[in-house]
Design a protein around this motif. Sequence first.
Motif, PDB file in Angstrom:
ATOM      1  N   ARG A   1      16.540 -12.850   2.301  1.00 51.03           N
ATOM      2  CA  ARG A   1      17.197 -12.995   2.208  1.00 51.03           C
ATOM      3  C   ARG A   1      16.115 -14.170   2.568  1.00 51.03           C
ATOM      4  O   ARG A   1      16.042 -15.154   3.017  1.00 51.03           O
ATOM      5  CB  ARG A   1      18.917 -13.788   2.881  1.00 51.03           C
ATOM      6  N   GLY A   2      15.899 -15.285   0.887  1.00 47.03           N
ATOM      7  CA  GLY A   2      15.351 -16.140   0.757  1.00 47.03           C
ATOM      8  C   GLY A   2      13.807 -16.101   0.981  1.00 47.03           C
ATOM      9  O   GLY A   2      12.438 -16.916   0.588  1.00 47.03           O
ATOM     10  N   VAL A   3      13.023 -14.582   1.139  1.00 45.73           N
ATOM     11  CA  VAL A   3      11.763 -14.337   1.318  1.00 45.73           C
ATOM     12  C   VAL A   3      11.173 -13.894   0.016  1.00 45.73           C
ATOM     13  O   VAL A   3      12.626 -12.104   0.462  1.00 45.73           O
ATOM     14  CB  VAL A   3      11.355 -13.481   2.535  1.00 45.73           C
ATOM     15  N   TYR A   4      10.036 -13.623  -0.490  1.00 45.87           N
ATOM     16  CA  TYR A   4      10.092 -12.852  -1.376  1.00 45.87           C
ATOM     17  C   TYR A   4       8.425 -12.378  -1.474  1.00 45.87           C
ATOM     18  O   TYR A   4       7.147 -12.970  -0.901  1.00 45.87           O
ATOM     19  CB  TYR A   4      10.187 -13.015  -3.034  1.00 45.87           C
ATOM     20  N   LEU A   5       7.314 -11.549  -1.872  1.00 50.14           N
ATOM     21  CA  LEU A   5       6.475 -10.168  -1.434  1.00 50.14           C
ATOM     22  C   LEU A   5       6.309 -10.336  -2.839  1.00 50.14           C
ATOM     23  O   LEU A   5       7.359  -9.767  -3.970  1.00 50.14           O
ATOM     24  CB  LEU A   5       6.912  -9.269  -0.920  1.00 50.14           C
ATOM     25  N   ASN A   6       4.826 -10.831  -2.729  1.00 43.11           N
ATOM     26  CA  ASN A   6       4.198 -10.203  -4.604  1.00 43.11           C
ATOM     27  C   ASN A   6       3.868  -8.519  -3.803  1.00 43.11           C
ATOM     28  O   ASN A   6       3.425  -8.089  -3.327  1.00 43.11           O
ATOM     29  CB  ASN A   6       3.265 -10.665  -4.842  1.00 43.11           C
ATOM     30  N   ALA A   7       4.664  -7.711  -4.650  1.00 53.05           N
ATOM     31  CA  ALA A   7       5.044  -6.652  -4.971  1.00 53.05           C
ATOM     32  C   ALA A   7       3.024  -5.839  -5.323  1.00 53.05           C
ATOM     33  O   ALA A   7       2.988  -4.503  -4.773  1.00 53.05           O
ATOM     34  CB  ALA A   7       5.849  -6.026  -6.228  1.00 53.05           C
ATOM     35  N   ASN A   8       2.926  -6.271  -5.821  1.00 47.79           N
ATOM     36  CA  ASN A   8       1.236  -6.135  -6.410  1.00 47.79           C
ATOM     37  C   ASN A   8      -0.186  -6.681  -4.925  1.00 47.79           C
ATOM     38  O   ASN A   8      -1.131  -6.729  -5.850  1.00 47.79           O
ATOM     39  CB  ASN A   8       0.842  -6.435  -7.997  1.00 47.79           C
ATOM     40  N   SER A   9       0.909  -7.147  -4.712  1.00 54.14           N
ATOM     41  CA  SER A   9      -0.535  -7.610  -3.040  1.00 54.14           C
ATOM     42  C   SER A   9      -2.278  -7.213  -2.841  1.00 54.14           C
ATOM     43  O   SER A   9      -0.766  -5.436  -2.460  1.00 54.14           O
ATOM     44  CB  SER A   9       0.496  -8.742  -2.523  1.00 54.14           C
ATOM     45  N   SER A  10      -3.254  -7.450  -2.686  1.00 55.87           N
ATOM     46  CA  SER A  10      -3.463  -6.467  -1.900  1.00 55.87           C
ATOM     47  C   SER A  10      -3.507  -6.306  -0.732  1.00 55.87           C
ATOM     48  O   SER A  10      -4.551  -6.099   0.272  1.00 55.87           O
ATOM     49  CB  SER A  10      -4.903  -6.937  -2.917  1.00 55.87           C
ATOM     50  N   HIS A  11      -2.682  -7.359   0.144  1.00 60.67           N
ATOM     51  CA  HIS A  11      -2.549  -7.399   1.670  1.00 60.67           C
ATOM     52  C   HIS A  11      -1.797  -6.978   2.073  1.00 60.67           C
ATOM     53  O   HIS A  11      -1.560  -7.389   3.220  1.00 60.67           O
ATOM     54  CB  HIS A  11      -3.051  -8.919   1.641  1.00 60.67           C
ATOM     55  N   ILE A  12      -1.102  -6.359   1.051  1.00 61.36           N
ATOM     56  CA  ILE A  12       0.168  -5.873   1.539  1.00 61.36           C
ATOM     57  C   ILE A  12      -0.419  -4.208   2.823  1.00 61.36           C
ATOM     58  O   ILE A  12      -1.441  -3.705   2.798  1.00 61.36           O
ATOM     59  CB  ILE A  12       0.974  -4.917   0.903  1.00 61.36           C
ATOM     60  N   GLY A  13       0.462  -4.263   4.077  1.00 58.29           N
ATOM     61  CA  GLY A  13      -0.740  -3.250   5.345  1.00 58.29           C
ATOM     62  C   GLY A  13       0.281  -3.475   6.356  1.00 58.29           C
ATOM     63  O   GLY A  13       1.378  -3.418   6.427  1.00 58.29           O
ATOM     64  N   GLY A  14      -0.682  -2.961   7.720  1.00 60.07           N
ATOM     65  CA  GLY A  14       0.263  -3.014   8.735  1.00 60.07           C
ATOM     66  C   GLY A  14       0.856  -3.762   9.422  1.00 60.07           C
ATOM     67  O   GLY A  14       1.630  -3.785  10.214  1.00 60.07           O
ATOM     68  N   TYR A  15       0.608  -5.343   8.999  1.00 61.10           N
ATOM     69  CA  TYR A  15       0.753  -6.380   9.848  1.00 61.10           C
ATOM     70  C   TYR A  15       1.614  -6.692   8.896  1.00 61.10           C
ATOM     71  O   TYR A  15       2.145  -8.394   8.977  1.00 61.10           O
ATOM     72  CB  TYR A  15      -0.442  -7.440  10.161  1.00 61.10           C
ATOM     73  N   THR A  16       2.373  -6.442   7.797  1.00 64.55           N
ATOM     74  CA  THR A  16       3.252  -6.776   6.796  1.00 64.55           C
ATOM     75  C   THR A  16       4.576  -7.092   7.476  1.00 64.55           C
ATOM     76  O   THR A  16       4.364  -8.576   7.252  1.00 64.55           O
ATOM     77  CB  THR A  16       3.582  -6.122   5.614  1.00 64.55           C
ATOM     78  N   VAL A  17       4.850  -6.453   8.204  1.00 58.71           N
ATOM     79  CA  VAL A  17       6.134  -6.812   9.083  1.00 58.71           C
ATOM     80  C   VAL A  17       5.941  -7.811  10.127  1.00 58.71           C
ATOM     81  O   VAL A  17       7.048  -9.015  10.158  1.00 58.71           O
ATOM     82  CB  VAL A  17       6.792  -5.338   9.751  1.00 58.71           C
ATOM     83  N   GLU A  18       4.841  -8.014  10.814  1.00 54.78           N
ATOM     84  CA  GLU A  18       4.725  -8.879  11.055  1.00 54.78           C
ATOM     85  C   GLU A  18       4.537 -10.393  10.615  1.00 54.78           C
ATOM     86  O   GLU A  18       5.245 -11.692  10.805  1.00 54.78           O
ATOM     87  CB  GLU A  18       3.360  -9.616  11.852  1.00 54.78           C
ATOM     88  N   ASP A  19       4.035 -10.323   8.897  1.00 53.26           N
ATOM     89  CA  ASP A  19       3.653 -11.327   8.373  1.00 53.26           C
ATOM     90  C   ASP A  19       5.238 -12.470   8.041  1.00 53.26           C
ATOM     91  O   ASP A  19       5.575 -13.355   7.868  1.00 53.26           O
ATOM     92  CB  ASP A  19       3.466 -11.544   7.401  1.00 53.26           C
ATOM     93  N   ILE A  20       6.296 -11.558   7.874  1.00 52.95           N
ATOM     94  CA  ILE A  20       7.741 -11.143   7.735  1.00 52.95           C
ATOM     95  C   ILE A  20       8.345 -12.140   7.944  1.00 52.95           C
ATOM     96  O   ILE A  20       9.072 -12.955   7.938  1.00 52.95           O
ATOM     97  CB  ILE A  20       8.109  -9.859   7.109  1.00 52.95           C
ATOM     98  N   ALA A  21       8.160 -11.542   9.348  1.00 57.90           N
ATOM     99  CA  ALA A  21       8.462 -12.411  10.918  1.00 57.90           C
ATOM    100  C   ALA A  21       8.340 -13.683  10.568  1.00 57.90           C
ATOM    101  O   ALA A  21       9.238 -14.678  10.805  1.00 57.90           O
ATOM    102  CB  ALA A  21       8.833 -11.615  12.098  1.00 57.90           C
TER     103      ALA A  21
END
Length: 179
Positions: free
Chosen positions: A55-75
């Motif tokens: 809720r209220g958080v969006y991800l650039n679906a075409n990002s080159s930075h999506i990876g193993g620590y994305t869940v930590e970035d979201i947190a």
Amino acid sequence: MRLNEMIKSLQQWDREGVYLFSKADLGKIFNEQGRRLTSSLSRATEAGLLERVARGVYLNANSSHIGGYTVEDIASRLRRGEFCYVSLESAASQWGVISQIPVGRLTVMTTGREGEFRTRFGAIEFVHTDANFEELEASTIDWPGRPLRFASKQRTVRDLLACRRSLDLIDWEEVNEDA
């Protein structure tokens, strides 16, 4: 905002290493608010440019930075402005204090609100701590490349005890090895 303008804007932010946004961030970036912003976010999500991860958080679906620590970035984004660090079962597993590896789940201590968020990158469980900033900073580690700080082995055990988590799986010899 038009989709082609959104694409250019998101690409520029991605080049700068930014790929997660709050709705407020996107309002400033797109120079929109209210229904107009909601409409633009809906169009961008339908077009596959953005993904609503919480809720209220969006991800650039075409990002080159999506990876193993994305869940930590979201947190980190979900509890922006609060002290957050990986602890409890997630840290205990990394330290070898428990032999089980939590799959699809990240346990995070925070000075902010408790809560659980399910994302396609895994579930994030926030557990509140009343510890002060100085104590938390001294008992957590800033690992290069990781978005969140990481509880020391002793801090992890203290958190497990304080939160009354199951202690059945703890290898106490491993805990006491560094004590």
